[in-house]
Design a protein around this motif. Structure first.
Motif, mmCIF file in Angstrom:
data_model
loop_
_atom_site.group_PDB
_atom_site.id
_atom_site.type_symbol
_atom_site.label_atom_id
_atom_site.label_comp_id
_atom_site.label_asym_id
_atom_site.label_seq_id
_atom_site.Cartn_x
_atom_site.Cartn_y
_atom_site.Cartn_z
ATOM 1 N N HIS A 64 0.840 -1.191 0.000
ATOM 2 C CA HIS A 64 0.000 0.000 0.000
ATOM 3 C C HIS A 64 0.877 1.244 0.000
ATOM 4 O O HIS A 64 2.056 1.192 0.343
ATOM 5 C CB HIS A 64 -0.965 0.026 1.182
ATOM 6 N N VAL A 66 2.230 4.786 1.208
ATOM 7 C CA VAL A 66 2.454 5.499 2.449
ATOM 8 C C VAL A 66 2.829 6.919 2.049
ATOM 9 O O VAL A 66 3.845 7.130 1.400
ATOM 10 C CB VAL A 66 3.621 4.857 3.231
ATOM 11 N N ALA A 76 4.590 0.131 1.442
ATOM 12 C CA ALA A 76 4.848 -0.825 2.512
ATOM 13 C C ALA A 76 3.977 -2.059 2.298
ATOM 14 O O ALA A 76 2.923 -1.982 1.667
ATOM 15 C CB ALA A 76 4.545 -0.204 3.874
ATOM 16 N N HIS A 91 -4.355 2.150 9.846
ATOM 17 C CA HIS A 91 -3.241 2.315 10.788
ATOM 18 C C HIS A 91 -2.451 3.590 10.483
ATOM 19 O O HIS A 91 -2.522 4.147 9.402
ATOM 20 C CB HIS A 91 -2.332 1.081 10.803
ATOM 21 N N HIS A 93 1.006 5.866 10.159
ATOM 22 C CA HIS A 93 2.392 5.751 9.709
ATOM 23 C C HIS A 93 3.268 6.710 10.504
ATOM 24 O O HIS A 93 2.833 7.792 10.879
ATOM 25 C CB HIS A 93 2.489 6.049 8.208
ATOM 26 N N CYS A 104 4.925 1.366 9.290
ATOM 27 C CA CYS A 104 3.512 1.133 9.574
ATOM 28 C C CYS A 104 3.382 0.817 11.062
ATOM 29 O O CYS A 104 4.033 -0.102 11.551
ATOM 30 C CB CYS A 104 2.990 -0.071 8.796
HETATM 31 ZN ZN LIG Z 1 1.058 1.094 6.363
#
Ligand SMILES: [Zn+2]
Ligand SMILES: [Zn+2]
Ligand SMILES: [Zn+2]
Length: 137
Positions: A64, A66, A76, A91, A93, A104
Motif C-alpha cells: 500500500h 504510504v 509498505a 493504521h 504511519h 507502519c
Molecule cells: Zn502502512
C-alpha cells in the motif's frame, strides 16, 4: 512465507524482478520509496519495470501507499487484510526524523473521523513525525 510463495498466493506470474522487489519489502521492515527499491535492486533493473511491478503489487493488495512528508510516496507491505482493488487499512504511519524511515504502526489506528454530509471517504492517511523506537535510546 517466501517471496515466491507470496507471488503464487496473489496469483502473480513469477518473474525474478517481482521476486527481488518483494524480497526487498519482506526484508526491509519499513516503507520503501521508489528510489530505495531502485538502489536496492542494482543497476540491471530499469525504472519502468520497477514502476510497473509496484503498480501491480498495489493493485492486488500486496503493498500500500504510504504518504511521506513533503509529498513523497513510499510503499509498505500489506498485512493479510487486503484483497484485489481493496485496501483496508486505518493504521498510522510514523516517520522518524533521525533515521528517515517510515514505518507502519499496525496496532495504532486512526480515530474515527466524522465527515460532513455529502463527503465520501476513500482513503485515510495519517503520518506522525518524530523519533522512532530504534533511534530513541
Ligand atoms: Zn502502512
Ligand atoms: Zn493494503
Ligand atoms: Zn529512527
Amino acid at each position: 512465507m517466501t517471496a515466491a510463495q507470496t507471488l503464487k498466493t496473489f496469483n502473480l506470474r513469477h518473474t525474478s524482478g517481482r521476486e527481488e522487489v518483494l524480497d526487498l519489502f519482506l526484508n526491509a521492515g519499513h516503507a520503501l520509496a521508489h528510489s530505495d527499491v531502485e538502489s536496492g535492486l542494482g543497476p540491471d533493473h530499469d525504472r519502468v519495470t520497477i514502476y510497473r511491478t509496484l503498480r501491480t503489487f498495489l493493485d492486488v493488495g500486496l503493498i500500500h501507499k504510504v504518504l511521506d512528508d513533503e509529498g513523497g510516496t513510499k510503499y509498505a507491505l500489506c498485512r493479510e487484510t487486503c484483497t484485489e482493488g481493496h485496501h483496508h487499512h486505518d493504521h498510522v504511519h510514523f516517520k522518524c526524523e533521525t533515521c528517515g524511515q517510515t514505518t507502519c504502526l499496525d496496532g495504532v489506528h486512526i480515530p474515527a473521523i466524522a465527515l460532513p454530509d455529502g463527503y465520501a471517504r476513500k482513503e485515510m492517511n495519517l503520518l506522525i513525525q518524530g523519533v522512532c523506537q530504534g533511534c530513541n535510546q
